[in-house]
Design an enzyme around this catalytic site. Structure first.
Site, PDB file in Angstrom:
ATOM      1  CE  LYS A 169      -7.839   3.401   3.666  1.00 21.73           C
ATOM      2  NZ  LYS A 169      -6.928   4.135   2.750  1.00 21.73           N
TER       3      LYS A 169
HETATM    4  C1  LIG Z   1      -7.138   4.228   1.366  1.00 23.07           C
HETATM    5  C2  LIG Z   1      -6.482   5.327   0.604  1.00 23.07           C
HETATM    6  C3  LIG Z   1      -6.866   5.665  -0.720  1.00 23.07           C
HETATM    7  C4  LIG Z   1      -7.917   4.865  -1.474  1.00 23.07           C
HETATM    8  O1  LIG Z   1      -9.211   5.035  -0.963  1.00 23.07           O
HETATM    9  P1  LIG Z   1     -10.376   4.000  -1.352  1.00 23.07           P
HETATM   10  O2  LIG Z   1     -11.499   4.351  -0.450  1.00 23.07           O
HETATM   11  O3  LIG Z   1      -9.817   2.637  -1.070  1.00 23.07           O
HETATM   12  O4  LIG Z   1     -10.683   4.189  -2.790  1.00 23.07           O
HETATM   13  C5  LIG Z   1      -6.262   6.746  -1.330  1.00 23.07           C
HETATM   14  N1  LIG Z   1      -5.300   7.450  -0.715  1.00 23.07           N
HETATM   15  C6  LIG Z   1      -4.891   7.160   0.546  1.00 23.07           C
HETATM   16  C7  LIG Z   1      -3.803   7.962   1.160  1.00 23.07           C
HETATM   17  C8  LIG Z   1      -5.460   6.094   1.252  1.00 23.07           C
HETATM   18  O5  LIG Z   1      -5.040   5.807   2.497  1.00 23.07           O
END
Ligand SMILES: *Cc1c(COP(=O)(O)O)cnc(C)c1O
Length: 478
Positions: free
Chosen positions: A120
């Site tokens: 993120k």
């Molecule tokens: C947020 C997250 C996801 C999922 O991603 P999306 O964009 O919500 O599909 C997968 N793995 C980790 C470690 C995350 O923090």
């Protein structure tokens, strides 16, 4: 570039106008009116660019109302080795998103070497700089209110800390996050970061955010905003690493690559879909879920049935524990030929107050034509996750976290001979040490800057699960 709503009843807007916005006024999500199309010569030229220069080229297509010199400065200030290369001290490539080959034809795209050790950060750090820039221009302030059970909250706080004109009020369920995640957030000492530990569960936190957002007078008076995964700029910034990963995995643009993506709210893989629509030669987008398989169910059956809170399971890949996928509507808009009225009527079915409400496209021509979008999917479970962590460790000497393991497990089931498979790494194992110990009988390595994190002083306030309490707190701190 004009942005339209997936429900077709909001006026088109420019990038800067939707940057700070959440949903469109008609309840839909914003998408470009048309996806930019890449000419072959442009793709060839992009292959040689650094991450920051590539990010500039991609973002200028989407953010065409920000003066180019400003955008260039914002992007190059974001994608630096100082921000993205701290997690792996032994790794001196200085690449922002290194591609690591596990074996010929199978690679891991590292997206988790940023400040909070999860992917993120790739988009959120840019969002922090874009928000600060936009607010400085308008002379306004923004109070970001969010609820988190882990990765989103820390990523948002590390992106917004110290930013002028921005405060972050982040609600989390008291005592329910991992010690690492709690310490990551609560140890921040920046005066614009407010950690609120709510006596309740994650849904209580989310209900408080919803209650504040529904109080339109309060929301306007205190300039309340969000940074959740439906934000368009976040999706756009994520498009960049699909290009970077593709170039790193291939020698020329005649080759195809498949990507495997651990998915929850459909934000990450939505960016992959957009890269593919722009003309990047992606063969398959492999969507991996955990036991919360609402998306896998849709891609196999054509039925999208959001789950109730009771049906949503707590798993060992917690950042994928979702009951509905908030970005999924963006894909459905493309699937139904960008017919906003159709999306509107489909989502109206979901908003019916009855149990088991679902969108059923199973018999439709649209679902029959799905193959052209390249999606395939599968779900993984706890045992499969641990087995994959062990297997990757034993075969390749590489430690992966539980979410990445879901992606690898599902990706391998869909692997095709002759097509490189790139698995997106969405977090580092250090964040989820309990599962690593369970799988491997040893602790994951912790990046140097994170030693002793849990012993740092923590700063937070405790609060009842009460919307008025958070309103009073915001009013008292702005
Ligand atoms: C947020 C997250 C996801 C999922 O991603 P999306 O964009 O919500 O599909 C997968 N793995 C980790 C470690 C995350 O923090």
């Amino acid at each position: 570039m004009a942005y339209v709503s997936t429900r077709g009843r909001s006026p088109a807007r420019g990038f800067s106008e939707i940057l700070l916005a959440g949903l469109a006024p008609d309840g839909g999500l914003y998408l470009p009116e048309r996806y930019p199309q890449l000419a072959a010569a442009e793709l060839r030229r992009w292959r040689r660019l650094s991450y920051a220069e590539l990010a500039f080229e991609v973002m200028r297509k989407f953010a065409d109302d920000i003066p180019e010199a400003d955008l260039h400065q914002l992007v190059t200030r974001t994608y630096t080795p100082e921000i993205y290369c701290n997690a792996r001290p032994g790794d001196d490539t200085r690449e922002i998103t290194p591609l690591r080959w596990l074996e010929p034809g199978l690679a891991l795209l590292e997206l988790s070497n940023g400040p909070t050790l999860a992917f993120k950060d790739m988009a959120m750090q840019l969002l922090g700089n874009l928000f600060e820039y936009a607010l400085a221009k308008s002379g306004e302030e923004l109070n970001i209110l969010g609820a988190t059970s882990g990765d989103t909250g820390s990523s948002a706080e590390y992106a917004m800390r110290g930013k002028r004109g921005i405060r972050v009020f982040m609600l989390s369920p008291l005592g329910k996050m991992s010690r690492f995640q709690t310490a990551q957030m609560f140890s921040l000492a920046d005066p614009n970061i407010f950690n609120v530990a709510v006596r309740g569960v994650f849904d209580d936190c989310q209900d408080m955010v919803k209650a504040v957002s529904n109080d339109h007078a309060f929301k306007a008076r205190y300039k309340i905003g969000t940074v959740n995964s439906i934000n368009w700029a976040r999706v756009a910034a994520q498009v960049v690493y699909y290009f970077k990963g593709y170039f790193a995995a291939t020698n020329d643009d005649a080759q195809q690559v498949s990507f495997s993506v651990p998915s929850g709210n459909f934000g990450n893989i939505c960016a992959g879909h957009i890269a593919r629509m722009m003309g990047l030669p992606i063969r398959r987008l492999i969507l991996a879920t955990n036991e919360n398989n609402v998306l896998d169910e849709f891609f196999r059956s054509g039925i999208y049935r959001p789950r109730s809170t009771d049906e949503t399971r707590q798993t060992s890949s917690p950042s994928m524990d979702i009951s509905k996928a908030s970005n999924f509507e963006r894909f459905v808009f493309d699937l139904v030929g960008r017919d906003g009225a159709r999306v509107s009527s489909l989502w109206a079915q979901l908003e019916q107050p009855r149990a088991g409400a679902a969108i059923d496209l199973s018999g439709s021509a649209e679902f029959a034509g799905m193959a052209r979008f390249g999606f395939v999917s599968a779900a993984n479970d706890h045992a499969g996750r641990l087995a994959t962590i062990r297997d990757v460790w034993q075969r390749y000497g590489v430690m992966v976290d539980t979410h990445t393991a879901d992606g690898i497990a599902v990706g391998l089931r869909q692997r095709e001979p002759g097509v490189p498979l790139v698995c997106l790494e969405t977090a580092l194992p250090a964040k989820f040490d309990e599962s690593i110990v369970e799988a491997l009988g040893r602790e994951p390595e912790r990046p140097a800057g994170f030693a002793g994190l849990e012993r740092l002083p923590q700063r937070f306030v405790e609060m009842a699960a009460d919307a008025q309490a958070i309103k009073d707190y915001i009013a008292g701190n702005t």
